[in-house]
Design a protein around this motif. Sequence first.
Motif, mmCIF file in Angstrom:
data_model
loop_
_atom_site.group_PDB
_atom_site.id
_atom_site.type_symbol
_atom_site.label_atom_id
_atom_site.label_comp_id
_atom_site.label_asym_id
_atom_site.label_seq_id
_atom_site.Cartn_x
_atom_site.Cartn_y
_atom_site.Cartn_z
ATOM 1 N N ALA A 176 0.861 -1.186 0.000
ATOM 2 C CA ALA A 176 0.000 0.000 0.000
ATOM 3 C C ALA A 176 0.899 1.238 0.000
ATOM 4 O O ALA A 176 1.829 1.326 0.819
ATOM 5 N N THR A 177 0.638 2.158 -0.884
ATOM 6 C CA THR A 177 1.524 3.325 -0.981
ATOM 7 C C THR A 177 0.893 4.477 -1.749
ATOM 8 O O THR A 177 -0.026 4.288 -2.547
ATOM 9 N N LYS A 178 1.464 5.643 -1.491
ATOM 10 C CA LYS A 178 1.117 6.842 -2.254
ATOM 11 C C LYS A 178 2.062 6.943 -3.462
ATOM 12 O O LYS A 178 1.946 7.830 -4.279
ATOM 13 N N TYR A 179 3.069 6.057 -3.517
ATOM 14 C CA TYR A 179 4.152 6.122 -4.512
ATOM 15 C C TYR A 179 4.241 4.823 -5.326
ATOM 16 O O TYR A 179 5.260 4.117 -5.246
ATOM 17 N N PRO A 180 3.213 4.493 -6.131
ATOM 18 C CA PRO A 180 3.257 3.211 -6.858
ATOM 19 C C PRO A 180 4.421 3.105 -7.852
ATOM 20 O O PRO A 180 4.996 2.023 -8.017
ATOM 21 N N ASN A 181 4.774 4.197 -8.507
ATOM 22 C CA ASN A 181 5.844 4.108 -9.512
ATOM 23 C C ASN A 181 7.207 3.866 -8.873
ATOM 24 O O ASN A 181 7.976 3.006 -9.310
ATOM 25 N N ILE A 182 7.511 4.640 -7.835
ATOM 26 C CA ILE A 182 8.799 4.440 -7.148
ATOM 27 C C ILE A 182 8.850 3.027 -6.575
ATOM 28 O O ILE A 182 9.872 2.345 -6.649
ATOM 29 N N THR A 183 7.733 2.577 -6.004
ATOM 30 C CA THR A 183 7.697 1.252 -5.384
ATOM 31 C C THR A 183 7.972 0.164 -6.414
ATOM 32 O O THR A 183 8.823 -0.721 -6.201
ATOM 33 N N LEU A 199 -2.891 4.528 -2.087
ATOM 34 C CA LEU A 199 -3.608 5.283 -1.053
ATOM 35 C C LEU A 199 -3.065 6.700 -1.064
ATOM 36 O O LEU A 199 -1.940 6.934 -1.519
ATOM 37 N N ASN A 200 -3.823 7.633 -0.525
ATOM 38 C CA ASN A 200 -3.354 9.025 -0.506
ATOM 39 C C ASN A 200 -2.888 9.477 0.865
ATOM 40 O O ASN A 200 -2.440 10.602 1.030
ATOM 41 N N GLY A 201 -2.988 8.639 1.861
ATOM 42 C CA GLY A 201 -2.537 8.965 3.213
ATOM 43 C C GLY A 201 -2.875 7.806 4.132
ATOM 44 O O GLY A 201 -3.512 6.835 3.701
ATOM 45 N N ALA A 202 -2.416 7.918 5.365
ATOM 46 C CA ALA A 202 -2.711 6.907 6.386
ATOM 47 C C ALA A 202 -2.403 5.485 5.925
ATOM 48 O O ALA A 202 -3.124 4.537 6.247
ATOM 49 N N MET A 203 -1.303 5.342 5.178
ATOM 50 C CA MET A 203 -0.852 4.014 4.708
ATOM 51 C C MET A 203 -0.662 3.048 5.864
ATOM 52 O O MET A 203 -0.829 1.841 5.739
ATOM 53 N N VAL A 216 4.902 1.283 1.578
ATOM 54 C CA VAL A 216 6.038 2.161 1.264
ATOM 55 C C VAL A 216 5.565 3.563 1.601
ATOM 56 O O VAL A 216 4.545 4.027 1.075
ATOM 57 N N ASP A 217 6.292 4.236 2.503
ATOM 58 C CA ASP A 217 5.872 5.575 2.912
ATOM 59 C C ASP A 217 7.082 6.379 3.388
ATOM 60 O O ASP A 217 8.188 5.841 3.528
ATOM 61 N N LEU A 218 6.823 7.645 3.684
ATOM 62 C CA LEU A 218 7.868 8.512 4.206
ATOM 63 C C LEU A 218 7.976 8.318 5.716
ATOM 64 O O LEU A 218 6.974 8.131 6.404
ATOM 65 N N VAL A 219 9.208 8.369 6.190
ATOM 66 C CA VAL A 219 9.472 8.239 7.621
ATOM 67 C C VAL A 219 10.389 9.382 8.023
ATOM 68 O O VAL A 219 11.357 9.680 7.321
ATOM 69 N N LYS A 223 7.768 7.992 14.494
ATOM 70 C CA LYS A 223 6.666 7.899 15.471
ATOM 71 C C LYS A 223 5.411 7.260 14.867
ATOM 72 O O LYS A 223 4.720 6.499 15.534
ATOM 73 N N THR A 224 5.124 7.594 13.611
ATOM 74 C CA THR A 224 3.892 7.049 13.007
ATOM 75 C C THR A 224 4.002 5.536 12.840
ATOM 76 O O THR A 224 3.056 4.797 13.121
ATOM 77 N N LEU A 225 5.172 5.065 12.403
ATOM 78 C CA LEU A 225 5.360 3.607 12.274
ATOM 79 C C LEU A 225 5.205 2.953 13.638
ATOM 80 O O LEU A 225 4.486 1.964 13.795
#
Length: 271
Positions: A176-183, A199-203, A216-219, A223-225
């Motif tokens: 699940a990601t906001k970045y399908p191409n990079i992934t 997804l557009n948020g809250a992955m 795949v998300d930004l860190v 804390k969110t992870l």
Amino acid sequence: MRPPIRGTSPRRDALRPERGGADPETDPETDSDNGGHAHAVTQTQATTTDQAAANEKLVLALPKGRILDELAPMLDHAGIEPEAAFSDDDSRQLRFTTNHPELDIIRVRSFDVATFVAFGAAHLGVAGNDVIMEFDYPELYAPVDLGIGHCRMAVAQPRELVKDDDPARWSHVRIATKYPNITKQHFAARGVQAETVKLNGAMELAPSLGLCRRIVDLVSSGKTLKANDLVEVEHIANVTSRLIANRAALKTRPHALGDWIERFREAADAA
Ligand SMILES: Nc1ncnc2c1ncn2[C@@H]1O[C@H](COP(=O)(O)OP(=O)(O)OP(=O)(O)O)[C@@H](O)[C@H]1O
Ligand SMILES: O=P(O)(O)OC[C@H]1O[C@H](OP(=O)(O)OP(=O)(O)O)[C@H](O)[C@@H]1O
């Protein structure tokens, strides 16, 4: 509709800092933009177009949200003072004048900054390299790393999955990601097939609700992870925000854009 695509590797090229500032006049890639068709344009037509372009206001696209807070002192250093409505949270205005009559600012979503600039609707912009890499627009050039918006892009999964799992043995993953191409590119480079759910948020919710086991998300702080019982298992890229420019505008208005690029470079160096 996409901006025209050339047969080079634009993503890497767009992110490569240029020595001594942008000089589109000597950039072999921008010179080949027209694929030779430029010869069909008469000198009069070209001059008229250049003059019309030069009279147009320059538009700087800035992202709403966290980047804008970090960018404020840099705008100040670059000598840009937006009109009062720009800092008024209650204002519904989207385009703003500045203390420079020839420069306006638009405030858009961070992903849309890249699109406005790539299509030439804005001449300059500020975007994270996560956004630049995801779109991979050949019309974007990113001459200055502003050194703000520091974070990283990573693969994460539930803590409980980690003990029996070896990423080196993955052959197919669902992410699940906001970045399908990079992934997809990241996993393709190491021979893993990645199926993505956009997804557009809250992955971070996706694994616990059974949508996908991995994200795949930004860190940044992590804390969110942590709050969602996830751990990073692979690093994909370091992320910072860049000044971006439309390549065609760099070619038609090299002095005006070059001047702003230099101001942002100085502001970044001073920070
Ligand atoms: N946790 C973070 N720490 C530092 N920089 C971040 C972080 N999350 C995102 N960024 C950077 O800031 C940019 C904008 O992120 P932000 O969260 O403000 O907007 P968004 O929620 O992704 O987009 P939208 O405006 O469409 O909702 C990202 O593209 C990235 O470069
Ligand atoms: O490691 P951390 O410091 O916790 O930061 C990471 C979080 O920041 C970003 O989300 P954001 O706050 O922008 O919300 P979003 O889900 O709406 O994009 C990112 O998508 C992570 O969820």
